[in-house]
Design an enzyme around this catalytic site. Sequence first.
Site, PDB file in Angstrom:
ATOM      1  N   ARG A 158      -4.590   7.189  17.387  1.00 60.59           N
ATOM      2  CA  ARG A 158      -5.868   7.466  16.703  1.00 60.59           C
ATOM      3  C   ARG A 158      -6.874   6.697  17.566  1.00 60.59           C
ATOM      4  O   ARG A 158      -8.035   7.166  17.471  1.00 60.59           O
ATOM      5  CB  ARG A 158      -5.596   6.660  15.350  1.00 60.59           C
ATOM      6  CG  ARG A 158      -7.071   6.926  14.512  1.00 60.59           C
ATOM      7  CD  ARG A 158      -6.635   7.835  13.208  1.00 60.59           C
ATOM      8  NE  ARG A 158      -7.668   7.979  12.457  1.00 60.59           N
ATOM      9  CZ  ARG A 158      -7.718   8.592  11.365  1.00 60.59           C
ATOM     10  NH1 ARG A 158      -6.557   8.998  10.738  1.00 60.59           N
ATOM     11  NH2 ARG A 158      -8.940   8.889  10.684  1.00 60.59           N
ATOM     12  N   PHE A 163      -6.011  -3.917   3.686  1.00 66.37           N
ATOM     13  CA  PHE A 163      -6.628  -3.807   4.932  1.00 66.37           C
ATOM     14  C   PHE A 163      -5.599  -3.001   5.762  1.00 66.37           C
ATOM     15  O   PHE A 163      -5.762  -3.283   7.298  1.00 66.37           O
ATOM     16  CB  PHE A 163      -7.163  -5.059   5.464  1.00 66.37           C
ATOM     17  CG  PHE A 163      -8.146  -5.982   4.677  1.00 66.37           C
ATOM     18  CD1 PHE A 163      -9.124  -5.025   3.891  1.00 66.37           C
ATOM     19  CD2 PHE A 163      -7.824  -7.109   4.142  1.00 66.37           C
ATOM     20  CE1 PHE A 163     -10.032  -5.819   2.828  1.00 66.37           C
ATOM     21  CE2 PHE A 163      -8.353  -7.747   3.530  1.00 66.37           C
ATOM     22  CZ  PHE A 163      -9.716  -7.182   2.651  1.00 66.37           C
ATOM     23  N   THR A 173      -3.145  11.872  10.321  1.00 62.80           N
ATOM     24  CA  THR A 173      -2.607  12.739  11.398  1.00 62.80           C
ATOM     25  C   THR A 173      -1.278  13.178  11.297  1.00 62.80           C
ATOM     26  O   THR A 173      -0.751  14.349  12.142  1.00 62.80           O
ATOM     27  CB  THR A 173      -3.045  11.901  13.037  1.00 62.80           C
ATOM     28  OG1 THR A 173      -2.175  10.503  12.808  1.00 62.80           O
ATOM     29  CG2 THR A 173      -4.389  11.769  13.152  1.00 62.80           C
ATOM     30  N   GLU A 209     -12.588   3.260   5.516  1.00 59.55           N
ATOM     31  CA  GLU A 209     -12.691   2.815   7.048  1.00 59.55           C
ATOM     32  C   GLU A 209     -13.767   3.166   7.806  1.00 59.55           C
ATOM     33  O   GLU A 209     -14.292   1.967   8.784  1.00 59.55           O
ATOM     34  CB  GLU A 209     -11.416   3.331   7.635  1.00 59.55           C
ATOM     35  CG  GLU A 209     -10.104   3.005   6.994  1.00 59.55           C
ATOM     36  CD  GLU A 209      -8.880   3.896   7.800  1.00 59.55           C
ATOM     37  OE1 GLU A 209      -8.099   3.400   8.273  1.00 59.55           O
ATOM     38  OE2 GLU A 209      -8.914   4.936   7.410  1.00 59.55           O
ATOM     39  N   PHE A 237      -7.210   1.846  11.886  1.00 61.79           N
ATOM     40  CA  PHE A 237      -6.059   2.287  12.323  1.00 61.79           C
ATOM     41  C   PHE A 237      -6.066   2.775  13.687  1.00 61.79           C
ATOM     42  O   PHE A 237      -5.729   3.818  14.083  1.00 61.79           O
ATOM     43  CB  PHE A 237      -5.628   3.619  11.396  1.00 61.79           C
ATOM     44  CG  PHE A 237      -3.903   3.700  11.412  1.00 61.79           C
ATOM     45  CD1 PHE A 237      -3.234   2.816  10.903  1.00 61.79           C
ATOM     46  CD2 PHE A 237      -3.578   4.655  12.260  1.00 61.79           C
ATOM     47  CE1 PHE A 237      -1.766   3.203  10.829  1.00 61.79           C
ATOM     48  CE2 PHE A 237      -2.304   4.888  12.320  1.00 61.79           C
ATOM     49  CZ  PHE A 237      -1.403   4.276  11.632  1.00 61.79           C
ATOM     50  N   GLN A 284       0.793  -1.189   0.079  1.00 62.32           N
ATOM     51  CA  GLN A 284      -0.050   0.043  -0.078  1.00 62.32           C
ATOM     52  C   GLN A 284       0.852   1.213  -0.107  1.00 62.32           C
ATOM     53  O   GLN A 284       0.313   2.437   0.122  1.00 62.32           O
ATOM     54  CB  GLN A 284      -1.142   0.081   1.134  1.00 62.32           C
ATOM     55  CG  GLN A 284      -2.013  -1.130   1.124  1.00 62.32           C
ATOM     56  CD  GLN A 284      -2.498  -1.091   2.639  1.00 62.32           C
ATOM     57  OE1 GLN A 284      -2.401  -2.259   3.117  1.00 62.32           O
ATOM     58  NE2 GLN A 284      -3.203  -0.030   2.941  1.00 62.32           N
TER      59      GLN A 284
END
Length: 789
Positions: free
Chosen positions: A327, A245, A459, A730, A361, A214
Amino acid sequence: MPDVTIPAPPSDRIDGAVHDSHRHESAHKHVSGEAVYIDDLPEPAGLLHVCLGLSARAHARVVSMDLDKVRAAPGVVAVLTAADVPGENDIGAVGLHDEPMFATTLVQHVGQPLFAVAAETRAQARRAATLAELVYEDLPAVLSIAAARDGERKLVVTPMTLRIGDAAAALDRAPHRVSGRLAVGGQEHFYLESQIAMAVPGEDEEVLVHVSTQHPSEVQHIVAHVLDVPDGAVTVEVRRMGGGFGGKETQANLFAACAALVAKKTGRAAKLRPDRDDDFQITGKRHDFEIDYTVGFDGDGRIDGVDMLFAARAGYAADLSGPVTDRALFHADNGYHYADARLESLPLKTNTVSNTAFRGFGGPQGVVAAERLIDEIAFALGKDPLEIRKRNFYGTTDRNVTPYHQTVEDNILPELVAGLEESCGYWERRAAIRAHNSGSRILRKGLALTPVKFGISFTATQFNQAGALVHVYTDGSVQVNHGGTEMGQGLYTKVAQVVAEEFQIDIAHVRPTATNTGKVPNTSATAASSGSDLNGKAAQNAARAIKERLVAFAATHWNVAPQEVAFQRNHVRVGEREMSFASLIRAAYMARVQLSATGFYKTPKIHWDRAAGRGTPFYYFAYGAACSEVTVDTLTGEYVVDRVDILHDCGRSLNPVIDKGQIEGGFVQGMGWLTTEELWWDAAGRLRTHAPSTYKIPACGDRPKVFNVQLLENAPNREDTIFRSKAVGEPPFMLGVSVLHALSDAVASVADHRFCPRLDAPATPERVLTTIGALRERARQASPNQAGP
């Protein structure tokens, strides 16, 4: 995918316009088997197959490692260890340099790579890897959250604390107060295509790496450091993944770097595809958490104060545990306003594989914690949990500041939940379920409606950028390349729709090509649900640059005003003239107009100060809600999901049929995490759930019997996203939380809803049965003269 008939476009609209339900660009290849994955690529002459030799200890010194028998095994061409790495023997994410590619004198989890074997066939490499003679000196191993938090409390990264108001004072003055601990299990990614990489050596320092990742640019960077070459000498290419994923955001680094090392050392192409059991042992999972919480509230159920500690099993190295546990704190409010709160992370070092990114996440773990608070309040006050949820929703003009001090400006959750509440018949079904349970001794039903508020953006601010490359050829066909990766989610299709829309040409004329670091450099990971937001905008920027050149050329060449040049379905109107798109392109080429452009986009308005725990980390929020109904067999703990109703916010969807597929898939995966998927390590630190025989992901029979999914209509994104759409990768995952709470509701019925069941996840049938037994015993002790249900 939903069973829908995709209508032909109206005569004045292109085929594949944005907001249309257009099929996935590789759908026909997926179902026919024509889609090419890395293991399907033609193998170069002389290809070597690579297998990793793995540690059998969780924590030990390596006294000796004799690889002579490995080298002498049939077909073996090379055996490589850390001593053979020309550059840095490290594959750690985000530059922390704490994760060796090959362990040397110390192993820190079962399954840690020690060496690599390259042989003529995969079978030969696998057999040879078992011949290593290793002598270990065992060291104390810390395997669980409990052992880590009760021992030295070693951390893999600096924890974070979010504060707003005065949580301690608010808790002291609250009329009611409840404390508890919630356990939330991890999750294996179980992508259909395992980790895999194939490296082809080139001239001088160059190497081409085909890898299922990814994050192509991070793989490029890691391979370059391992080989001690410039980043530009490494080209990483990804056409598609068979699922990711989050499990291929950092975890592909090892396999790509190892294959590239073998390729450069031997001068022959090399491929590394681990056995599924090895993949399970080597790669990180979703973090499991133990969350300590205290919540104070008033008699109406309004939250006064919150204090939560999120302890996570991070594994032996940092990987992404810092941002993941951050997160979790960002989403510990879900859709609820905490005026006074203290939220703290605790990323604990353990002698297990380093846990990593997984869809959401860390956000799902935070959402589960928020919903546990709601359940505690509802049971303490004898109210329906939906009442408590609605009473604590964020406001729109007040009660709208998060624990990280971002103002929620786009809150549509109250209206969305009210819409689902009515359309699914929540209160009528609640009454029917209570009536059913009162007359059923064994089969108990449960119902829960849970919301989702999910922030969209990385973030880490620097990752909120993307590049794209668009070429228009002289026959009018268009090629688009960008930094996003396709893992089945439909990103290539959506970006192609954006380009088709800009040029007003049918999508059949737009060809997406493999993600390649030689075309678009310095890419961000396809993660954080930002793939379409970032890459769609970058591709739009490139297409508009070409379009502006075409308008300027046409206006000058045919002596009309620029506003008289209009792109229509596969045609361009220039004043009174009308010509095909291809005719305009040929004319522009003859006039030496540049027909290629790069595009770039960076997300506006966001900033984050981690040390201060303040900022605006999210560009916007995506919202949704799900209502789930279940039936539980109280004799066995087994259950079925009878019905699920979902109303989800995609803004103005780029592609409704793809988005509905993402919602369905995300929900089922979230449901699986909270119900059947259980990771189990034994006392020696060996993962025992390492194959489909021992690790149960949801199967076809586990899907809801009735599954209603609707997109929220007439709710375009209030921010300037790509065609006012919203991310969908997500947020739907957390809709599965409704199943956990429906199970909790059913379980609570055995004690007449007097006590919060505190049902931990995963809520396997065994855990459901144990919780039922504990509730019945508690009810018996509370009312010793009353027979239990």
